[in-house]
Design a protein around this motif. Structure first.
Motif, PDB file in Angstrom:
ATOM      1  N   UNK A 276      33.006  36.694  38.993  1.00  0.00           N
ATOM      2  CA  UNK A 276      33.709  37.832  39.564  1.00  0.00           C
ATOM      3  C   UNK A 276      35.003  37.414  40.237  1.00  0.00           C
ATOM      4  N   UNK A 277      36.075  37.235  39.442  1.00  0.00           N
ATOM      5  CA  UNK A 277      37.323  36.897  40.113  1.00  0.00           C
ATOM      6  C   UNK A 277      37.732  38.078  40.989  1.00  0.00           C
ATOM      7  N   UNK A 278      37.884  37.835  42.247  1.00  0.00           N
ATOM      8  CA  UNK A 278      38.330  38.902  43.138  1.00  0.00           C
ATOM      9  C   UNK A 278      37.269  39.938  43.458  1.00  0.00           C
ATOM     10  N   UNK A 279      35.995  39.631  43.120  1.00  0.00           N
ATOM     11  CA  UNK A 279      34.964  40.654  43.300  1.00  0.00           C
ATOM     12  C   UNK A 279      34.771  41.027  44.760  1.00  0.00           C
ATOM     13  N   UNK A 280      35.040  40.062  45.655  1.00  0.00           N
ATOM     14  CA  UNK A 280      34.809  40.360  47.068  1.00  0.00           C
ATOM     15  C   UNK A 280      36.021  41.056  47.697  1.00  0.00           C
ATOM     16  N   UNK A 281      37.075  41.198  46.946  1.00  0.00           N
ATOM     17  CA  UNK A 281      38.267  41.838  47.495  1.00  0.00           C
ATOM     18  C   UNK A 281      37.970  43.299  47.767  1.00  0.00           C
ATOM     19  N   UNK A 282      38.647  43.806  48.800  1.00  0.00           N
ATOM     20  CA  UNK A 282      38.391  45.195  49.184  1.00  0.00           C
ATOM     21  C   UNK A 282      39.306  46.156  48.467  1.00  0.00           C
TER      22      UNK A 282
END
Ligand code: SAM
Length: 329
Positions: A8-14
């Motif tokens: 998940x590239x950037x999956x934790x980004x809001x």
């Protein structure tokens, strides 16, 4: 080896809520049902597919074989005769990016496969004089060099840090033997129409745009407000750059205009404005290009003045708008 697990590239980004709301209002109206799928894709980076463009200067036969073993296939079949090879997979398989190693060229470059459309539309031939007006980080410049060896490829980038990034990309992928072909500059693209009028056969204007994928994850709501203000200013900059690009080609020369946003104001409306104010500019058909990629990309059938790739379930490529213009005299 490439992991076939999804990452998940950037999956934790809001997700930036004001940006999403803006998209819902504008793209919902513009794209109808197609926005439902595009919205799902844009909101789930885990679903994003990745294109692997091979570097013909690094003879990556082993990489090619490994990709085929993993179920990747070449976006441009050998029968197309193109030396550009980009491998794609139906699933979002994670492929690591390569680290720089002194004295070694990188074997592949990861990209959104729809970014190849502007390069394919430009159709660079051996010996063409080509300007890549907004070039950093250099993905499309590399794709041009995979397709043919131009007489000149001038890569320009205004932003100082991105210009450095561009130089590094070119150093990591292009052999020294091509140094007489490549020229890199750090200027405002709006100047080229004056300082290099008529100097090129083909110009790629991959314009600064509101980049839907990254702005959706621009974080805090105040960034969203800033983004919406900046977004409103972009069409004027894009038109100025497009006029400059058109002045930089010879009569009979070609300009490809592209963006990675779904925004009608930054896509069709920019081209429409140029066509209505410049009688010597003619829109070029891209039907054949659309037809040959219809099994990979989802195109919006209602976008005038060019092609619009809309992210879709299982075909997460795009957003990408491409328009091709010819200067008659
Ligand atoms: N073509 C690049 C690629 O494929 O890797 C991506 C280009 S990106 C969409 C647009 C670039 O235009 C950004 O790097 C931005 O810094 C640059 N830019 C913005 N304003 C510019 C200007 N006035 N003149 C030249 N470049 C500009």
């Amino acid at each position: 080896t490439f992991r076939s697990t999804v990452r998940a590239p950037g999956a934790r980004k809001q997700v930036c809520v004001p940006v999403l709301e803006h998209f819902d209002t504008h793209y919902g109206e513009q794209l109808g049902q197609r926005w439902t799928a595009a919205r799902e894709v844009l909101l789930h980076p885990r679903s994003w597919q990745h294109g692997v463009m091979l570097n013909r200067f690094a003879a990556p036969q082993d990489v090619r074989e490994q990709l085929l073993l993993q179920g990747f296939s070449n976006l441009l079949p050998r029968s197309s005769g193109s030396s550009l090879q980009c491998f794609v997979h139906r699933s979002p398989v994670h492929v690591p990016s390569q680290r720089h190693q002194a004295g070694q060229l990188k074997q592949y470059y990861l990209l959104n496969a729809a970014s190849l459309l502007p390069v394919l539309a430009l159709d660079v031939r051996e010996g063409d004089r080509v300007l890549d007006l907004c070039s950093a980080p250099g993905g499309k410049a590399l794709a041009i060099l995979q397709s043919a060896t131009p007489g000149v490829l001038h890569c320009n980038e205004l932003d100082a840090h991105r210009h450095e990034w561009l130089v590094k990309t070119l150093e990591s992928f292009v052999p020294q033997t091509l140094s007489d072909v490549l020229k890199v500059s750090n200027l405002d693209g709006r100047l080229f129409g004056k300082i290099e009028a008529g100097a090129y056969d083909k110009v790629l204007l991959d314009a600064p745009c509101s980049n839907d994928r990254s702005w959706l994850f621009s974080g805090r709501p105040q960034h969203g407000a800033l983004w919406l203000r900046e977004r409103a200013k972009l069409p004027e900059l894009q038109k100025d750059l497009l006029r400059s690009a058109l002045e930089a080609v010879v009569p009979g020369g070609l300009v490809v205009y592209s963006t990675c946003t779904l925004s009608r104001a930054e896509n069709s409306e920019v081209v429409q404005d140029i066509l209505s104010s410049c009688p010597n500019i003619e829109l070029q058909e891209l039907n054949e290009l659309a037809l040959s990629f219809a099994h990979h990309f989802t195109f919006d059938p209602n976008t005038p003045f060019g092609l619009l790739v809309v992210p879709d379930y299982g075909r997460t490529w795009g957003p990408m708008f491409v328009s091709k213009l010819k200067k008659l005299c």
